[in-house]
Design a protein around this motif. Structure first.
Motif, PDB file in Angstrom:
ATOM      1  N   VAL A 103      35.545 107.047  98.568  1.00  0.00           N
ATOM      2  CA  VAL A 103      35.695 105.598  98.724  1.00  0.00           C
ATOM      3  C   VAL A 103      34.662 104.962  97.803  1.00  0.00           C
ATOM      4  N   ALA A 104      35.104 104.466  96.666  1.00  0.00           N
ATOM      5  CA  ALA A 104      34.200 103.907  95.649  1.00  0.00           C
ATOM      6  C   ALA A 104      34.016 102.412  95.896  1.00  0.00           C
ATOM      7  N   GLY A 105      32.751 101.959  95.921  1.00  0.00           N
ATOM      8  CA  GLY A 105      32.485 100.559  96.242  1.00  0.00           C
ATOM      9  C   GLY A 105      32.729 100.314  97.722  1.00  0.00           C
ATOM     10  N   CYS A 106      32.067 101.120  98.566  1.00  0.00           N
ATOM     11  CA  CYS A 106      32.407 101.128  99.997  1.00  0.00           C
ATOM     12  C   CYS A 106      31.847  99.943 100.754  1.00  0.00           C
ATOM     13  N   SER A 107      30.937  99.167 100.131  1.00  0.00           N
ATOM     14  CA  SER A 107      30.342  98.005 100.799  1.00  0.00           C
ATOM     15  C   SER A 107      29.742  98.428 102.147  1.00  0.00           C
TER      16      SER A 107
ATOM     17  N   SER B 288      27.077 104.079  90.653  1.00  0.00           N
ATOM     18  CA  SER B 288      27.532 102.909  89.908  1.00  0.00           C
ATOM     19  C   SER B 288      28.741 103.273  89.048  1.00  0.00           C
ATOM     20  N   LEU B 289      29.806 102.508  89.196  1.00  0.00           N
ATOM     21  CA  LEU B 289      30.989 102.723  88.354  1.00  0.00           C
ATOM     22  C   LEU B 289      30.722 102.295  86.917  1.00  0.00           C
TER      23      LEU B 289
ATOM     24  N   ASN C 269      38.513  99.907  82.731  1.00  0.00           N
ATOM     25  CA  ASN C 269      38.972 101.150  82.100  1.00  0.00           C
ATOM     26  C   ASN C 269      37.984 102.288  82.334  1.00  0.00           C
ATOM     27  N   ARG C 270      36.688 101.969  82.289  1.00  0.00           N
ATOM     28  CA  ARG C 270      35.695 103.020  82.546  1.00  0.00           C
ATOM     29  C   ARG C 270      35.841 103.565  83.972  1.00  0.00           C
ATOM     30  N   ALA C 271      35.972 102.654  84.929  1.00  0.00           N
ATOM     31  CA  ALA C 271      36.096 103.078  86.329  1.00  0.00           C
ATOM     32  C   ALA C 271      37.369 103.897  86.532  1.00  0.00           C
ATOM     33  N   LEU C 272      38.473 103.444  85.957  1.00  0.00           N
ATOM     34  CA  LEU C 272      39.729 104.185  86.126  1.00  0.00           C
ATOM     35  C   LEU C 272      39.646 105.563  85.465  1.00  0.00           C
ATOM     36  N   GLY C 273      38.900 105.669  84.363  1.00  0.00           N
ATOM     37  CA  GLY C 273      38.681 106.970  83.733  1.00  0.00           C
ATOM     38  C   GLY C 273      37.890 107.900  84.647  1.00  0.00           C
ATOM     39  N   LEU C 274      36.892 107.345  85.345  1.00  0.00           N
ATOM     40  CA  LEU C 274      36.141 108.148  86.321  1.00  0.00           C
ATOM     41  C   LEU C 274      37.054 108.651  87.430  1.00  0.00           C
ATOM     42  N   PHE C 275      37.929 107.770  87.914  1.00  0.00           N
ATOM     43  CA  PHE C 275      38.836 108.174  88.999  1.00  0.00           C
ATOM     44  C   PHE C 275      39.789 109.273  88.508  1.00  0.00           C
ATOM     45  N   ARG C 276      40.348 109.087  87.326  1.00  0.00           N
ATOM     46  CA  ARG C 276      41.256 110.110  86.765  1.00  0.00           C
ATOM     47  C   ARG C 276      40.543 111.457  86.671  1.00  0.00           C
TER      48      ARG C 276
ATOM     49  N   LEU D 200      37.851  96.450  91.347  1.00  0.00           N
ATOM     50  CA  LEU D 200      38.148  96.256  89.931  1.00  0.00           C
ATOM     51  C   LEU D 200      38.388  94.791  89.581  1.00  0.00           C
ATOM     52  N   ILE D 201      38.775  93.985  90.560  1.00  0.00           N
ATOM     53  CA  ILE D 201      39.037  92.570  90.273  1.00  0.00           C
ATOM     54  C   ILE D 201      37.761  91.840  89.848  1.00  0.00           C
TER      55      ILE D 201
END
Length: 279
Positions: free
Chosen positions: A109-113, A202-203, A230-237, A221-222
């Motif tokens: 869970v990334a950015g779990c607050s 940190s993403l 794009n960097r964050a989505l690359g990390l997830f991939r 991401l919003i």
């Protein structure tokens, strides 16, 4: 004669403040959506009694107690348990049957607050009989939010909406089975927290978590500009295992990202994607 467009003083000050925070504290907000940052910094200026962002920058650089307080304004902590219940319905109906095929599971869970989504997923996985073989990694850049998430404590006046969302998510039990209420607060069961690992990540600057079966990063991401998205989505991939799943927020999409070709739509109406084979 050509006259270059003048940058607004407030915009220059904002850039300088964000750069100062990066160089002084190594928190990188340079790729965050500037309009959103502007609104949050405006609230911070009122809180700190600063008339300009330059005044705020001076205090951030020279008073060590100011930045931790400012971080609460720079990081968005608005969430609720089982937010967008149809997302959790789709996880139960479409993703869980495939997760059952794995002997053990890792979820990020990334950015779990403050942990609302982490506890939601833990309860869902427990109800589906998968929690005992699951480890949930919950990450955020806000240490105060991470401590709140790890405590599993929420105000009791939030429970009504949590309970309604839980029921609409296809719940197989009562939410009250998972918490104890006392003195205006509720504490969620330690049995849920036993399957969670909370960590600073940190993403914008950190690297991948390896071999995740599900990454859930919703309504984060919003707040990023396109390059950081794009960097964050690359990390997830790169963090997902073969044919792993990615869940995003209801207003987020892979469609226009640089990683759209790495995923198949899985439940497009709930922004659930699946990593393509061979990647």
């Amino acid at each position: 004669m050509f006259q270059p467009k003048k940058a607004r003083t407030a915009d220059i000050e904002q850039r300088l403040l964000i750069d100062a925070i990066y160089h002084r504290y190594h928190y990188d907000f340079r790729g965050y959506a500037q309009a959103s940052l502007k609104r949050r910094l405006g609230s911070a200026m009122l809180h700190f009694g600063c008339k300009t962002l330059s005044q705020l920058q001076d205090r951030v650089l020279h008073d060590p107690v100011v930045f931790p307080a400012l971080l609460q304004y720079l990081t968005v902590q608005v969430s609720e348990m089982f937010r967008d219940p149809s997302y959790y319905q789709s996880l139960r109906a479409e993703v869980v049957p495939l997760l059952r095929t794995y002997p053990s599971l890792k979820v990020w869970v990334a950015g779990c607050s403050a942990g609302e989504e982490v506890y939601s997923l833990a309860i869902l996985l427990k109800e589906e009989g998968l929690l005992d073989r699951t480890l949930i990694y919950a990450t955020d850049i806000n240490h105060q939010a991470l401590r709140a998430a790890e405590s599993g404590v929420f105000d009791v006046d939030r429970i009504a909406s949590f309970t309604e969302n839980h029921a609409r998510s296809g719940a197989r039990s009562s939410l009250s089975d998972y918490y104890t209420a006392r003195y205006g607060r509720v504490v969620f069961d330690k049995s849920l927290r036993d399957h969670m690992v909370f960590s600073d990540h940190s993403l914008a600057t950190d690297s991948v978590f390896a071999e995740m079966h599900l990454v859930s990063c919703r309504n984060v991401l919003i707040y990023f500009e396109r390059d950081l998205q794009n960097r964050a989505l690359g990390l997830f991939r790169d963090s997902l295992c073969h044919r792993g799943f990615l869940g995003l927020g209801s207003k987020e999409s892979l469609r226009f990202s640089g990683h759209a070709d790495a995923f198949d739509d899985f439940v497009p109406e709930d922004r659930i994607y699946r990593k393509k084979a061979g990647l």
